[in-house]
Scaffold this motif. Structure first.
Motif, PDB file in Angstrom:
ATOM      1  N   PRO A   1     -24.840 -82.447 177.285  1.00 16.49           N
ATOM      2  CA  PRO A   1     -24.510 -81.048 177.592  1.00 16.49           C
ATOM      3  C   PRO A   1     -23.142 -80.610 177.068  1.00 16.49           C
ATOM      4  CG  PRO A   1     -25.449 -82.128 179.508  1.00 16.49           C
ATOM      5  CD  PRO A   1     -25.214 -83.195 178.477  1.00 16.49           C
ATOM      6  N   GLU A   2     -22.181 -81.526 177.022  1.00 15.91           N
ATOM      7  CA  GLU A   2     -20.848 -81.154 176.534  1.00 15.91           C
ATOM      8  C   GLU A   2     -20.836 -80.779 175.052  1.00 15.91           C
ATOM      9  OE1 GLU A   2     -20.879 -85.766 176.713  1.00 15.91           O
ATOM     10  OE2 GLU A   2     -21.803 -84.092 177.768  1.00 15.91           O
ATOM     11  N   PHE A   3     -21.902 -81.136 174.324  1.00 19.89           N
ATOM     12  CA  PHE A   3     -22.047 -80.759 172.922  1.00 19.89           C
ATOM     13  C   PHE A   3     -23.192 -79.764 172.729  1.00 19.89           C
ATOM     14  CE2 PHE A   3     -19.926 -84.886 172.652  1.00 19.89           C
ATOM     15  CZ  PHE A   3     -18.872 -84.573 171.816  1.00 19.89           C
ATOM     16  N   ASN A   4     -23.644 -79.155 173.816  1.00 22.42           N
ATOM     17  CA  ASN A   4     -24.755 -78.199 173.791  1.00 22.42           C
ATOM     18  C   ASN A   4     -26.010 -78.845 173.194  1.00 22.42           C
ATOM     19  OD1 ASN A   4     -25.693 -75.637 174.533  1.00 22.42           O
ATOM     20  ND2 ASN A   4     -25.551 -74.911 172.418  1.00 22.42           N
ATOM     21  N   LEU A   5     -26.149 -80.134 173.375  1.00 23.35           N
ATOM     22  CA  LEU A   5     -27.282 -80.884 172.848  1.00 23.35           C
ATOM     23  C   LEU A   5     -28.295 -81.092 173.956  1.00 23.35           C
ATOM     24  CD1 LEU A   5     -28.463 -82.522 170.457  1.00 23.35           C
ATOM     25  CD2 LEU A   5     -27.257 -84.495 171.383  1.00 23.35           C
ATOM     26  N   GLU A   6     -29.403 -80.380 173.840  1.00 31.21           N
ATOM     27  CA  GLU A   6     -30.455 -80.483 174.846  1.00 31.21           C
ATOM     28  C   GLU A   6     -31.371 -81.671 174.575  1.00 31.21           C
ATOM     29  OE1 GLU A   6     -32.491 -76.721 175.001  1.00 31.21           O
ATOM     30  OE2 GLU A   6     -30.588 -75.643 174.997  1.00 31.21           O
ATOM     31  N   LYS A   7     -31.700 -81.872 173.291  1.00 30.44           N
ATOM     32  CA  LYS A   7     -32.629 -82.945 172.914  1.00 30.44           C
ATOM     33  C   LYS A   7     -32.125 -83.639 171.659  1.00 30.44           C
ATOM     34  CE  LYS A   7     -36.113 -79.973 172.847  1.00 30.44           C
ATOM     35  NZ  LYS A   7     -37.434 -79.413 172.632  1.00 30.44           N
ATOM     36  N   CYS A   8     -32.142 -84.966 171.707  1.00 30.69           N
ATOM     37  CA  CYS A   8     -31.822 -85.764 170.534  1.00 30.69           C
ATOM     38  C   CYS A   8     -32.608 -87.065 170.644  1.00 30.69           C
ATOM     39  CB  CYS A   8     -30.328 -86.045 170.465  1.00 30.69           C
ATOM     40  SG  CYS A   8     -29.801 -86.705 168.874  1.00 30.69           S
ATOM     41  N   VAL A   9     -33.103 -87.550 169.532  1.00 30.17           N
ATOM     42  CA  VAL A   9     -33.821 -88.822 169.520  1.00 30.17           C
ATOM     43  C   VAL A   9     -33.343 -89.669 168.361  1.00 30.17           C
ATOM     44  CG1 VAL A   9     -35.916 -87.956 170.633  1.00 30.17           C
ATOM     45  CG2 VAL A   9     -35.754 -87.908 168.137  1.00 30.17           C
ATOM     46  N   MET A  10     -33.408 -90.971 168.568  1.00 34.93           N
ATOM     47  CA  MET A  10     -33.218 -91.927 167.496  1.00 34.93           C
ATOM     48  C   MET A  10     -34.604 -92.468 167.187  1.00 34.93           C
ATOM     49  SD  MET A  10     -30.856 -93.223 165.528  1.00 34.93           S
ATOM     50  CE  MET A  10     -29.303 -92.997 166.390  1.00 34.93           C
ATOM     51  N   MET A  11     -34.986 -92.378 165.922  1.00 36.33           N
ATOM     52  CA  MET A  11     -36.295 -92.868 165.485  1.00 36.33           C
ATOM     53  C   MET A  11     -36.074 -94.032 164.529  1.00 36.33           C
ATOM     54  SD  MET A  11     -38.386 -89.297 164.895  1.00 36.33           S
ATOM     55  CE  MET A  11     -40.025 -90.048 165.045  1.00 36.33           C
ATOM     56  N   LYS A  12     -36.861 -95.091 164.694  1.00 32.08           N
ATOM     57  CA  LYS A  12     -36.765 -96.281 163.845  1.00 32.08           C
ATOM     58  C   LYS A  12     -38.056 -96.434 163.064  1.00 32.08           C
ATOM     59  CE  LYS A  12     -35.648-101.215 163.987  1.00 32.08           C
ATOM     60  NZ  LYS A  12     -36.649-101.775 163.125  1.00 32.08           N
ATOM     61  N   ASN A  13     -37.906 -96.776 161.809  1.00 29.18           N
ATOM     62  CA  ASN A  13     -39.095 -97.032 161.007  1.00 29.18           C
ATOM     63  C   ASN A  13     -39.734 -98.326 161.465  1.00 29.18           C
ATOM     64  OD1 ASN A  13     -40.607 -98.194 158.512  1.00 29.18           O
ATOM     65  ND2 ASN A  13     -40.392 -95.996 158.162  1.00 29.18           N
ATOM     66  N   LYS A  14     -41.057 -98.323 161.606  1.00 28.00           N
ATOM     67  CA  LYS A  14     -41.778 -99.494 162.091  1.00 28.00           C
ATOM     68  C   LYS A  14     -41.815-100.624 161.065  1.00 28.00           C
ATOM     69  CE  LYS A  14     -44.861 -96.622 164.865  1.00 28.00           C
ATOM     70  NZ  LYS A  14     -46.241 -96.170 165.028  1.00 28.00           N
ATOM     71  N   GLY A  15     -41.583-100.306 159.795  1.00 28.39           N
ATOM     72  CA  GLY A  15     -41.717-101.316 158.755  1.00 28.39           C
ATOM     73  C   GLY A  15     -40.419-101.897 158.223  1.00 28.39           C
ATOM     74  N   PHE A  16     -39.303-101.209 158.451  1.00 25.74           N
ATOM     75  CA  PHE A  16     -38.032-101.709 157.945  1.00 25.74           C
ATOM     76  C   PHE A  16     -36.895-101.193 158.816  1.00 25.74           C
ATOM     77  CE2 PHE A  16     -38.879 -97.758 155.788  1.00 25.74           C
ATOM     78  CZ  PHE A  16     -37.654 -97.128 155.682  1.00 25.74           C
ATOM     79  N   ASP A  17     -35.708-101.719 158.616  1.00 25.55           N
ATOM     80  CA  ASP A  17     -34.579-101.438 159.497  1.00 25.55           C
ATOM     81  C   ASP A  17     -33.838-100.173 159.063  1.00 25.55           C
ATOM     82  OD1 ASP A  17     -32.998-101.983 161.701  1.00 25.55           O
ATOM     83  OD2 ASP A  17     -31.600-103.208 160.562  1.00 25.55           O
ATOM     84  N   CYS A  18     -34.377 -99.009 159.407  1.00 23.09           N
ATOM     85  CA  CYS A  18     -33.761 -97.727 159.083  1.00 23.09           C
ATOM     86  C   CYS A  18     -34.027 -96.756 160.225  1.00 23.09           C
ATOM     87  CB  CYS A  18     -34.335 -97.183 157.787  1.00 23.09           C
ATOM     88  SG  CYS A  18     -33.673 -95.584 157.314  1.00 23.09           S
ATOM     89  N   TYR A  19     -33.016 -95.968 160.570  1.00 19.13           N
ATOM     90  CA  TYR A  19     -33.124 -95.022 161.672  1.00 19.13           C
ATOM     91  C   TYR A  19     -32.857 -93.595 161.191  1.00 19.13           C
ATOM     92  CZ  TYR A  19     -32.647 -99.054 164.808  1.00 19.13           C
ATOM     93  OH  TYR A  19     -32.812-100.240 165.467  1.00 19.13           O
ATOM     94  N   ILE A  20     -33.439 -92.638 161.917  1.00 15.28           N
ATOM     95  CA  ILE A  20     -33.172 -91.213 161.736  1.00 15.28           C
ATOM     96  C   ILE A  20     -32.796 -90.663 163.101  1.00 15.28           C
ATOM     97  CG2 ILE A  20     -34.117 -88.956 161.132  1.00 15.28           C
ATOM     98  CD1 ILE A  20     -36.207 -90.437 159.436  1.00 15.28           C
ATOM     99  N   GLU A  21     -31.691 -89.934 163.171  1.00 10.72           N
ATOM    100  CA  GLU A  21     -31.294 -89.255 164.399  1.00 10.72           C
ATOM    101  C   GLU A  21     -31.657 -87.776 164.230  1.00 10.72           C
ATOM    102  OE1 GLU A  21     -27.279 -88.395 167.058  1.00 10.72           O
ATOM    103  OE2 GLU A  21     -27.145 -89.622 165.251  1.00 10.72           O
TER     104      GLU A  21
END
Length: 148
Positions: free
Chosen positions: A39-59
């Motif tokens: 809330p202090e950054f006005n961020l209601e929703k955020c997710v970290m997603m990981k690729n199932k096949g290799f070590d890489c994330y997307i926020e």
């Protein structure tokens, strides 16, 4: 050289349509591994997603997030706002297949598969790739496996 850097972790994007963006990256084999709000950054929703096949994330952050970013916030109706991020690249087995699957899942075509020679004075590296605009607007490159 900075010996503290031991690998690449993630890139972050601000989603114009949070649910649609998360769903699109699911079609690229990413899964949500954590979700939060700040809330202090006005961020209601955020997710970290990981690729199932290799070590890489997307926020993926919602559009209202008040985080430091390069450039200005895209205004409603803007088709494109240029900034420092040129594209996101994934290694694939078949650039045509990745291109077609991305379009079937909501991406917009940018460049169908092409083969290019990247020349230097010492060697030539031949690459085959395709590019799409994700439903959120970022450019995604699908690069067939290559050694530089």
């Amino acid at each position: 050289m900075n010996s503290n850097i031991i690998g690449f972790h993630h890139f972050a994007i601000k989603a114009q349509d949070f649910e649609k963006t998360v769903q699109f990256y699911r079609t690229l084999n990413f899964e949500v591994v954590h979700g939060w709000s700040l809330p202090e950054f006005n961020l209601e929703k955020c997710v970290m997603m990981k690729n199932k096949g290799f070590d890489c994330y997307i926020e993926i952050c919602d559009n209202n997030a008040n985080f430091p970013t390069q450039g200005r916030k895209r205004k409603k109706g803007d088709s494109y706002v240029e900034n420092s991020l040129l594209h996101i690249c994934f290694t694939v087995g078949d650039a045509n297949k990745a291109y077609n699957e991305a379009i079937e899942n909501g991406a917009k075509p940018l460049s169908a598969k092409e083969t290019l020679e990247l020349r230097s004075l010492k060697k030539i590296v031949t690459v085959s790739n395709s590019l799409v605009y994700s439903p959120n607007g970022e450019v995604i490159e699908f690069l067939e496996s290559v050694v530089f």
